[in-house]
Design an enzyme around this catalytic site. Structure first.
Site, PDB file in Angstrom:
ATOM      1  N   ARG A  14      -8.642 -14.272  31.142  1.00  0.00           N
ATOM      2  CA  ARG A  14      -8.237 -15.647  30.839  1.00  0.00           C
ATOM      3  C   ARG A  14      -6.887 -15.652  30.123  1.00  0.00           C
ATOM      4  NH1 ARG A  14     -10.348 -20.019  26.447  1.00  0.00           N
ATOM      5  NH2 ARG A  14      -9.294 -21.813  27.359  1.00  0.00           N
ATOM      6  N   HIS A  15      -6.116 -16.703  30.362  1.00  0.00           N
ATOM      7  CA  HIS A  15      -4.794 -16.859  29.747  1.00  0.00           C
ATOM      8  C   HIS A  15      -4.878 -17.003  28.227  1.00  0.00           C
ATOM      9  CE1 HIS A  15      -5.551 -21.107  28.891  1.00  0.00           C
ATOM     10  NE2 HIS A  15      -6.106 -21.176  30.082  1.00  0.00           N
ATOM     11  N   GLY A  16      -3.733 -16.862  27.582  1.00  0.00           N
ATOM     12  CA  GLY A  16      -3.641 -17.022  26.136  1.00  0.00           C
ATOM     13  C   GLY A  16      -3.728 -18.480  25.693  1.00  0.00           C
ATOM     14  N   GLN A  17      -3.698 -18.659  24.405  1.00  0.00           N
ATOM     15  CA  GLN A  17      -3.862 -19.978  23.778  1.00  0.00           C
ATOM     16  C   GLN A  17      -2.725 -20.942  24.141  1.00  0.00           C
ATOM     17  OE1 GLN A  17      -2.561 -20.945  19.577  1.00  0.00           O
ATOM     18  NE2 GLN A  17      -4.687 -20.374  19.234  1.00  0.00           N
ATOM     19  N   THR A  18      -3.087 -22.218  24.331  1.00  0.00           N
ATOM     20  CA  THR A  18      -2.117 -23.294  24.524  1.00  0.00           C
ATOM     21  C   THR A  18      -2.330 -24.359  23.448  1.00  0.00           C
ATOM     22  OG1 THR A  18      -3.482 -24.731  25.921  1.00  0.00           O
ATOM     23  CG2 THR A  18      -2.300 -22.933  27.027  1.00  0.00           C
ATOM     24  N   SER A  19      -1.381 -25.253  23.327  1.00  0.00           N
ATOM     25  CA  SER A  19      -1.531 -26.345  22.355  1.00  0.00           C
ATOM     26  C   SER A  19      -2.704 -27.252  22.732  1.00  0.00           C
ATOM     27  CB  SER A  19      -0.239 -27.167  22.264  1.00  0.00           C
ATOM     28  OG  SER A  19       0.089 -27.732  23.518  1.00  0.00           O
ATOM     29  N   TRP A  20      -2.947 -27.424  24.014  1.00  0.00           N
ATOM     30  CA  TRP A  20      -4.078 -28.261  24.434  1.00  0.00           C
ATOM     31  C   TRP A  20      -5.414 -27.591  24.139  1.00  0.00           C
ATOM     32  CZ3 TRP A  20      -3.475 -31.686  29.421  1.00  0.00           C
ATOM     33  CH2 TRP A  20      -2.463 -32.620  29.191  1.00  0.00           C
ATOM     34  N   ARG A  64       0.654 -20.968  32.039  1.00  0.00           N
ATOM     35  CA  ARG A  64      -0.115 -20.256  31.019  1.00  0.00           C
ATOM     36  C   ARG A  64      -0.711 -18.964  31.570  1.00  0.00           C
ATOM     37  NH1 ARG A  64      -2.759 -25.025  32.459  1.00  0.00           N
ATOM     38  NH2 ARG A  64      -5.006 -24.962  32.917  1.00  0.00           N
ATOM     39  N   GLU A  88      -6.961 -23.518  37.574  1.00  0.00           N
ATOM     40  CA  GLU A  88      -8.152 -24.089  36.948  1.00  0.00           C
ATOM     41  C   GLU A  88      -8.669 -25.261  37.789  1.00  0.00           C
ATOM     42  OE1 GLU A  88     -10.815 -23.803  35.567  1.00  0.00           O
ATOM     43  OE2 GLU A  88     -10.368 -23.577  33.432  1.00  0.00           O
ATOM     44  N   HIS A 156      -8.147 -18.715  34.685  1.00  0.00           N
ATOM     45  CA  HIS A 156      -8.585 -19.743  33.745  1.00  0.00           C
ATOM     46  C   HIS A 156     -10.096 -19.656  33.559  1.00  0.00           C
ATOM     47  CE1 HIS A 156      -4.599 -21.591  34.461  1.00  0.00           C
ATOM     48  NE2 HIS A 156      -4.797 -21.139  35.686  1.00  0.00           N
TER      49      HIS A 156
END
Length: 215
Positions: A14-20, A64, A88, A156
């Site tokens: 899974r991708h790294g952290q996002t603001s959302w 992402r 996703e 995702h």
């Protein structure tokens, strides 16, 4: 002495952290960048995954996931193949809303989804639709691997869960029993005599050999 690993291996990352992610907003196919912390997560995870000597990397074309995969590419020298089929779940009107906002506007639909019913969230895709597009891409690239080769799939959380469910042959009603993935964690499927097996789930460290009667 441990016997050498047999069969191909899939690492679904899974991708790294996002603001959302931090705001608990439903991302879906909205193209959101990694935060600085998310980029750091990708760099740390890439160092671990590189030590597993992957043979190929594929990724969603959303930023992402692209930027997460790029960290592993930089360490391994492997070219990343990007495919929109690894995006996703498209969630229509839900995208950009917090879970609280979704409950307020689409409460019945949200409750049905949580009960495990087939739901086109926000008018978007069913989970089976996501598996229909993503799982064949993963399998097609797995077939190109050398014997005992390793494929890394940067994607995702929802797409990874549905793909795992499909590859394990689980009924879609039971896909939710696979817990969610934390940012930049991964699951590992290994090829066995009777098909794919779930070897690691929501892992953030290197896998240990299975020692005992079930190895």
């Amino acid at each position: 002495m441990n016997s050498p690993r047999q069969g191909r291996r899939l690492i679904l990352w899974r991708h790294g952290q996002t603001s959302w992610n931090l705001e608990r907003r439903f991302q879906g196919t909205t193209d959101i960048d990694l935060t600085e912390a998310g980029l750091g997560q990708a760099r740390r995870a890439a160092r671990l995954l590189a030590s597993l000597q992957p043979d190929a990397i594929i990724a969603s074309d959303l930023r992402r996931a692209r930027d997460t995969a790029a960290e592993l590419s930089a360490l391994t020298g492997l070219r990343v193949h990007h495919d929109p089929a690894l995006r996703e779940t498209y969630a229509g009107d839900w995208q950009g809303l917090t879970h609280e906002e979704i409950i307020a506007a689409h409460g019945e639909q949200y409750a049905a989804w949580k009960r495990g019913e087939p739901v086109r969230r926000g008018g978007g895709e069913l989970e089976t639709d996501v598996a229909d597009r993503a799982a064949p891409v993963v399998l097609a690239h797995a077939e190109k691997l050398p014997e005992n080769g390793t494929l890394v799939v940067a994607s995702h959380g929802g797409t990874i869960r549905t793909t795992i469910g499909r590859l394990l042959g689980l009924d879609s009603r039971h896909w939710e029993s696979l817990g969610g993935l934390s940012n930049c964690c991964w699951s590992i499927l290994g090829e066995g005599a009777r098909g794919w097996r779930l070897m690691e789930h929501n892992a953030g460290t290197l896998p240990e050999p299975v020692l005992g009667d079930d190895d």
